[in-house]
Design an enzyme around this catalytic site. Structure first.
Site, PDB file in Angstrom:
ATOM      1  N   PRO A  99       1.548  -2.252   3.282  1.00  0.00           N
ATOM      2  CA  PRO A  99       1.649  -1.561   4.888  1.00  0.00           C
ATOM      3  C   PRO A  99       0.043  -1.751   5.448  1.00  0.00           C
ATOM      4  O   PRO A  99       0.065  -1.208   6.542  1.00  0.00           O
ATOM      5  CB  PRO A  99       1.826  -0.288   4.478  1.00  0.00           C
ATOM      6  CG  PRO A  99       1.505  -0.129   3.024  1.00  0.00           C
ATOM      7  CD  PRO A  99       1.628  -1.372   2.334  1.00  0.00           C
ATOM      8  N   CYS A 100      -0.926  -2.268   4.752  1.00  0.00           N
ATOM      9  CA  CYS A 100      -2.234  -2.103   5.121  1.00  0.00           C
ATOM     10  C   CYS A 100      -2.608  -2.747   6.441  1.00  0.00           C
ATOM     11  O   CYS A 100      -3.271  -2.565   7.213  1.00  0.00           O
ATOM     12  CB  CYS A 100      -3.219  -2.721   4.126  1.00  0.00           C
ATOM     13  SG  CYS A 100      -3.012  -4.465   3.833  1.00  0.00           S
ATOM     14  N   LYS A 101      -1.710  -3.648   6.850  1.00  0.00           N
ATOM     15  CA  LYS A 101      -2.012  -4.305   8.207  1.00  0.00           C
ATOM     16  C   LYS A 101      -1.017  -4.054   9.171  1.00  0.00           C
ATOM     17  O   LYS A 101      -1.141  -4.287  10.468  1.00  0.00           O
ATOM     18  CB  LYS A 101      -1.846  -6.004   7.917  1.00  0.00           C
ATOM     19  CG  LYS A 101      -2.806  -6.648   7.142  1.00  0.00           C
ATOM     20  CD  LYS A 101      -4.179  -6.706   7.843  1.00  0.00           C
ATOM     21  CE  LYS A 101      -5.166  -7.340   6.834  1.00  0.00           C
ATOM     22  NZ  LYS A 101      -6.445  -7.597   7.305  1.00  0.00           N
TER      23      LYS A 101
END
Lengths: 140, 184
Positions: free
Chosen positions: B129-131
């Site tokens: 989910p980091c982007k």
């Protein structure tokens, strides 16, 4: 909903269109094409006859994405979203690591193999389909 | 960060419930499950696909969970044959649209990790989910600009889904715009 690899044969537009028979199926296939492909042509030079093989698409940039000088395009109904993405990426000279997303209704990203003709039927108005595009480094 | 970009748990639940309303209308199988700690929306999607040797049915499972650390939804997925044999990531890739394959093959483990499902306790692949904020931000900003509500889950899933073989029916996009006109 089996995901088939992109086949070389371009299927003629089927239920997506208004049902009128197409005069001919474009000889272009789904293989990568240069930006000057006739499948996507600027403006609406096609006379609107009874059977419009191409639909008008208006491309609008979202966020920091560069704006295309030519915004209005006549696109074959069977052109897929992925095909359009490739075309815009080449046109804007994006690098491979940059992703480009296309949205209908400014909120929903259609599947890459969705045909623009179907989108036009669902979301088109005033004789055109408005699509927003946005570049991003979504992964990596 | 503007308040509207803040995607807390309550907002997640609200958007999920709107999303599920439409899912129930078209019968494509999403449902809501919650435990005390974890909120999730799993989808069981049995799909038939031909392999080189024989016809096999592959079952794809997609779960949408909420990540408190990233404050965004996260997509968990796995695939298995009906007899329970799991598919390896590379087998799942074969079902992924070509346009994503090159990208993800360059560094699949940057974006896909394998983690234990918080509720089921079984290994799942997870789209990192980091982007998420990065690609959702322009959509959210734009929706504020034009003063129109969007369903975060619908928009998000329409973007990340195809990467892992999940294509949302177009009716979700129409449902969102109908919600808006009802709200006006």
């Amino acid at each position: 909903m089996a995901e088939e690899p992109e086949s070389v044969l371009q299927l003629p537009s089927t239920a997506a269109a208004s049902g009128e028979g197409l005069m001919d199926v474009s000889p272009e296939t789904a293989t990568p094409e240069p930006p000057s492909s006739a499948a996507v042509s600027p403006g609406t030079e096609e006379p609107s006859g009874d059977t419009k093989k191409k639909i008008d698409i208006l491309l609008k940039a979202v966020g920091d994405t560069p704006i295309m000088k030519t915004k209005k395009w006549a696109v074959e109904r069977t052109r897929t979203i992925q095909g359009l993405i490739d075309f815009i990426k080449k046109f804007l000279k994006l690098v491979a690591s940059e992703q480009l997303f296309i949205y209908v209704n400014q909120s929903f990203a259609p599947s890459p193999d969705q045909e623009v003709g179907t989108l036009y039927e669902c979301f088109g108005s005033d004789g055109k389909l408005v699509l927003h595009y946005c570049k991003s480094q979504a992964w990596g | 960060m503007e308040e509207d970009e803040f995607f807390g748990e309550k907002t997640f639940q609200h958007h999920c419930s709107e999303f599920i309303k439409h899912s129930q209308q078209i019968g494509d199988g999403w449902e809501w499950r919650s435990s005390k700690e974890v909120l999730e929306v799993p989808l069981d999607d049995a799909e038939a696909t031909e392999t080189a040797a024989a016809s096999e049915v592959i079952k794809y499972e997609y779960h949408v969970l909420y990540s408190s650390s990233y404050q965004v939804p996260v997509l968990y997925f796995r695939a298995s044959f009906l007899d329970g044999r799991p598919l390896a990531l590379k087998d799942i890739w074969e079902g992924v649209h070509e346009c994503y394959q090159t990208r993800l093959q360059q560094g699949p483990w940057d974006t896909i990790t394998q983690q234990e499902h918080p509720i089921l306790g079984q290994p799942f692949f997870v789209l990192h989910p980091c982007k998420t904020n990065e690609f959702m931000a322009p959509v959210l900003k734009n929706s504020q600009k034009i003063n129109r509500n969007i369903n975060y889950i619908t928009s998000w899933l329409s973007i990340v889904g195809p990467v892992v073989g999940l294509n949302l029916p177009l009716s979700y996009a129409i449902a969102t715009s109908q919600d808006e006109s009802n709200a006006l």
